[in-house]
Scaffold this motif. Structure first.
Motif, PDB file in Angstrom:
ATOM      1  N   THR A 102      97.843   1.812   7.170  1.00 15.85           N
ATOM      2  CA  THR A 102      96.904   2.382   8.141  1.00 15.85           C
ATOM      3  C   THR A 102      97.492   2.348   9.542  1.00 15.85           C
ATOM      4  O   THR A 102      97.447   3.353  10.269  1.00 15.85           O
ATOM      5  CB  THR A 102      95.553   1.642   8.102  1.00 15.85           C
ATOM      6  OG1 THR A 102      95.020   1.747   6.780  1.00 15.85           O
ATOM      7  CG2 THR A 102      94.572   2.214   9.099  1.00 15.85           C
ATOM      8  N   GLU A 103      98.051   1.223   9.941  1.00 11.40           N
ATOM      9  CA  GLU A 103      98.663   1.138  11.260  1.00 11.40           C
ATOM     10  C   GLU A 103      99.828   2.118  11.383  1.00 11.40           C
ATOM     11  O   GLU A 103     100.003   2.776  12.415  1.00 11.40           O
ATOM     12  CB  GLU A 103      99.155  -0.284  11.534  1.00 11.40           C
ATOM     13  CG  GLU A 103      99.742  -0.443  12.930  1.00 11.40           C
ATOM     14  CD  GLU A 103     100.240  -1.842  13.201  1.00 11.40           C
ATOM     15  OE1 GLU A 103      99.778  -2.428  14.184  1.00 11.40           O
ATOM     16  OE2 GLU A 103     101.098  -2.338  12.435  1.00 11.40           O
ATOM     17  N   SER A 104     100.607   2.268  10.327  1.00  7.37           N
ATOM     18  CA  SER A 104     101.739   3.197  10.348  1.00  7.37           C
ATOM     19  C   SER A 104     101.271   4.638  10.479  1.00  7.37           C
ATOM     20  O   SER A 104     101.839   5.408  11.253  1.00  7.37           O
ATOM     21  CB  SER A 104     102.568   3.042   9.072  1.00  7.37           C
ATOM     22  OG  SER A 104     103.140   1.765   9.014  1.00  7.37           O
ATOM     23  N   ILE A 105     100.248   5.010   9.713  1.00  9.44           N
ATOM     24  CA  ILE A 105      99.712   6.375   9.796  1.00  9.44           C
ATOM     25  C   ILE A 105      99.185   6.641  11.199  1.00  9.44           C
ATOM     26  O   ILE A 105      99.432   7.707  11.778  1.00  9.44           O
ATOM     27  CB  ILE A 105      98.610   6.599   8.742  1.00  9.44           C
ATOM     28  CG1 ILE A 105      99.235   6.649   7.344  1.00  9.44           C
ATOM     29  CG2 ILE A 105      97.830   7.884   9.022  1.00  9.44           C
ATOM     30  CD1 ILE A 105      98.224   6.644   6.218  1.00  9.44           C
ATOM     31  N   ASN A 106      98.457   5.688  11.764  1.00  6.96           N
ATOM     32  CA  ASN A 106      97.934   5.853  13.120  1.00  6.96           C
ATOM     33  C   ASN A 106      99.064   6.002  14.136  1.00  6.96           C
ATOM     34  O   ASN A 106      98.991   6.824  15.047  1.00  6.96           O
ATOM     35  CB  ASN A 106      97.037   4.681  13.508  1.00  6.96           C
ATOM     36  CG  ASN A 106      95.729   4.691  12.753  1.00  6.96           C
ATOM     37  OD1 ASN A 106      95.271   5.728  12.286  1.00  6.96           O
ATOM     38  ND2 ASN A 106      95.131   3.525  12.613  1.00  6.96           N
ATOM     39  N   PHE A 107     100.114   5.222  13.972  1.00  7.80           N
ATOM     40  CA  PHE A 107     101.262   5.284  14.875  1.00  7.80           C
ATOM     41  C   PHE A 107     101.908   6.675  14.832  1.00  7.80           C
ATOM     42  O   PHE A 107     102.163   7.296  15.866  1.00  7.80           O
ATOM     43  CB  PHE A 107     102.275   4.198  14.497  1.00  7.80           C
ATOM     44  CG  PHE A 107     103.511   4.191  15.345  1.00  7.80           C
ATOM     45  CD1 PHE A 107     103.489   3.691  16.634  1.00  7.80           C
ATOM     46  CD2 PHE A 107     104.706   4.689  14.846  1.00  7.80           C
ATOM     47  CE1 PHE A 107     104.633   3.687  17.420  1.00  7.80           C
ATOM     48  CE2 PHE A 107     105.855   4.691  15.617  1.00  7.80           C
ATOM     49  CZ  PHE A 107     105.812   4.190  16.907  1.00  7.80           C
ATOM     50  N   VAL A 108     102.150   7.168  13.621  1.00  7.51           N
ATOM     51  CA  VAL A 108     102.781   8.481  13.471  1.00  7.51           C
ATOM     52  C   VAL A 108     101.846   9.577  13.983  1.00  7.51           C
ATOM     53  O   VAL A 108     102.270  10.473  14.723  1.00  7.51           O
ATOM     54  CB  VAL A 108     103.184   8.737  12.000  1.00  7.51           C
ATOM     55  CG1 VAL A 108     103.628  10.171  11.783  1.00  7.51           C
ATOM     56  CG2 VAL A 108     104.282   7.768  11.576  1.00  7.51           C
ATOM     57  N   ALA A 109     100.566   9.502  13.608  1.00 10.20           N
ATOM     58  CA  ALA A 109      99.605  10.520  14.047  1.00 10.20           C
ATOM     59  C   ALA A 109      99.499  10.560  15.561  1.00 10.20           C
ATOM     60  O   ALA A 109      99.494  11.645  16.163  1.00 10.20           O
ATOM     61  CB  ALA A 109      98.234  10.252  13.434  1.00 10.20           C
ATOM     62  N   ASN A 110      99.443   9.411  16.196  1.00  5.38           N
ATOM     63  CA  ASN A 110      99.332   9.376  17.655  1.00  5.38           C
ATOM     64  C   ASN A 110     100.576   9.942  18.336  1.00  5.38           C
ATOM     65  O   ASN A 110     100.495  10.456  19.443  1.00  5.38           O
ATOM     66  CB  ASN A 110      99.044   7.957  18.145  1.00  5.38           C
ATOM     67  CG  ASN A 110      97.631   7.535  17.822  1.00  5.38           C
ATOM     68  OD1 ASN A 110      96.714   8.357  17.816  1.00  5.38           O
ATOM     69  ND2 ASN A 110      97.446   6.260  17.541  1.00  5.38           N
ATOM     70  N   SER A 111     101.713   9.876  17.654  1.00  4.74           N
ATOM     71  CA  SER A 111     102.923  10.442  18.247  1.00  4.74           C
ATOM     72  C   SER A 111     102.887  11.971  18.251  1.00  4.74           C
ATOM     73  O   SER A 111     103.613  12.612  18.990  1.00  4.74           O
ATOM     74  CB  SER A 111     104.171   9.955  17.505  1.00  4.74           C
ATOM     75  OG  SER A 111     104.243  10.529  16.213  1.00  4.74           O
TER      76      SER A 111
END
Length: 143
Positions: A102-111
């Protein structure tokens, strides 16, 4: 990196023996559910390394100069290099650790949000999992 059954990355390994939940279910005649949505089953070698971490080098990375922190930093960097080699990354600095998917998906999405703010587009399929869409939608709502 060797465990009892194979070399990491080998094509023909008996991975079943590395997972306690599979072994327990096979002995009891039960079913094994490999639902990775929230918690992924870990092979023996990972469980052993987690135990070694808590027994020996449990400390905050980059938060001091004591021997324990130095061992931890070396361990992290060794892991980065091993993972980079395993996935054929150009540089170990490309490897980023997170607390979970979840944290990884959020990180990529926010980029992706900044380029969209500048007139870009994000194209997704109707088959995307809900967890992939929410960070994008939430980020776009903030624009």
């Amino acid at each position: 990196m060797k465990n009892n059954n194979c070399v990491l990355g080998a094509l023909h390994c008996n991975y079943r023996d590395d997972f306690a939940t599979v072994i327990a279910a096979e002995h009891s005649g039960g079913t094994v559910f490999l639902d990775n949505a929230a918690t992924t089953q870990k092979p023996k070698i990972v469980v052993e390394e987690i135990c070694n971490f808590y027994r020996g080098i449990n400390s905050g990375e980059q938060r001091g100069v004591q021997t324990t922190q130095n061992k931890l930093i070396l361990s992290y960097e060794r892991s980065r290099k091993n993972i980079a080699a395993f996935i054929n990354a150009d540089d170990s600095r490309e490897i980023v650790f997170s607390n979970g998917v979840t944290e990884s998906i959020n990180f990529v999405a926010n980029s992706f949000i900044t380029p969209v703010m500048k007139g870009g587009e994000i194209i997704i399929t109707e088959m995307e999992h809900h967890s992939n869409i929410l960070p994008l939608a939430n980020g776009l709502c903030k624009i």
